[in-house]
Design a protein around this motif. Structure first.
Motif, short mmCIF file in Angstrom:
data_model
loop_
_atom_site.label_atom_id
_atom_site.label_comp_id
_atom_site.label_asym_id
_atom_site.label_seq_id
_atom_site.Cartn_x
_atom_site.Cartn_y
_atom_site.Cartn_z
N PRO A 17 51.21 0.26 65.31
CA PRO A 17 52.61 0.35 65.73
C PRO A 17 53.57 0.08 64.59
N PRO A 18 54.82 0.50 64.76
CA PRO A 18 55.84 0.22 63.73
C PRO A 18 56.16 -1.27 63.66
N MET A 19 56.73 -1.68 62.56
CA MET A 19 57.23 -3.04 62.43
C MET A 19 58.25 -3.30 63.55
N LYS A 20 58.35 -4.53 63.95
CA LYS A 20 59.26 -4.96 65.02
C LYS A 20 58.91 -4.33 66.36
N PHE A 21 57.63 -3.99 66.50
CA PHE A 21 57.14 -3.46 67.77
C PHE A 21 57.14 -4.58 68.80
N GLU A 22 57.59 -4.26 70.02
CA GLU A 22 57.59 -5.29 71.07
C GLU A 22 56.24 -5.34 71.76
#
Lengths: 126, 126
Positions: free
Chosen positions: B118-123
Motif C-alpha cells: 500500500p501507499p504511505m499513509k495508508f489507513e
C-alpha cells in the motif's frame, strides 16, 4: 529516525489449513506481532492490510518507510516468525536507506524475502 | 495524473540460461520496455535497478507512484512481455490509487503478480 511501518496481510490463510473456525493465519500473525512489540514506542507502526498479493507464499508482511527501500517478506508462520519480522523491521528503521546488513538479518527473513522496491526519487543504476 | 515509475531489475538472469556473452535478460527487458515506450511522454519513467530480490521468478519489474499502491511483477520474458508490463504501468498511472481493474490487466500480469504494497499513509483495514 524515520518511523517504519509493518504492513501485515490479514487475509492470508497461511501454509497449513486452519481450523474452519477461529481467526485466519494472517490475523494471528498480526496479533503475534502486536504482542511482540508490546507497549514499546520504538518507531514501528503496524498496519493490517487486505492482501499483499503474495498468496502463494503467505503469511506475508511488508516493511516500508518514507525515503527507504520497501521489503516484502513471505512464508511467515504466526507461531514462529513474529520475532523475526519485528527484528527485521527494527533493523530497517535503524538503517538510513532501509537496507539492513545481510548477515544481521534473521535467517528466516533472508530465505523468505519475496521482493524489494526502491524508494521514490531513486536514482537509476546502469 | 501522477507519473508512475517502472523499476526494471537489470541484474536478472531470467528463466532460461542466456548466452555466456551478450547482455543479461534484465538488461534486455529494460531495452524492450524502452523501445515499447518510444518517444511518447505519457507520464511513465523507467528506472534500472540492481536486484528487486525476486530472483526465483525473474525477470522482474515494479510499478510505483507517490500516493499509490506498488506492484511487483515477475516471470517477465524480455522477448514476450515488455508490452504487457507497459500496458499495466499505463493502467496504474491512470488509476487514482494505482489499482487497475483486475479484468483489464494483461493476463500475464494477473498470473505473475509477486506482491503489492500500500501507499504511505495508508489507513488500516481491520
Amino acid at each position: 529516525m524515520t518511523p517504519s511501518t509493518l504492513y501485515v496481510c490479514v487475509t492470508c490463510r497461511g501454509a497449513t489449513p486452519a481450523a474452519a473456525e477461529g481467526p485466519r493465519a494472517g490475523v494471528r500473525l498480526l496479533e503475534a506481532i502486536e504482542r511482540q512489540l508490546g507497549e514499546a514506542d520504538d518507531g514501528l507502526a503496524v498496519t493490517p492490510v487486505e492482501c499483499l498479493s503474495n498468496c502463494q507464499r503467505g503469511c506475508s508482511a511488508a516493511v516500508a518507510a518514507a525515503g527507504k527501500w520497501t521489503y516484502v517478506i513471505g512464508d511467515l508462520d504466526p507461531d514462529r516468525h513474529a520475532g523475526d519480522i519485528v527484528d527485521f523491521a527494527r533493523l530497517h528503521r535503524a538503517h538510513e536507506l532501509g537496507l539492513p546488513v545481510w548477515r544481521e538479518r534473521p535467517a528466516h527473513i533472508r530465505k523468505s524475502t519475496i521482493a524489494r522496491v526502491p524508494p521514490m526519487k531513486f536514482e537509476e543504476q546502469r
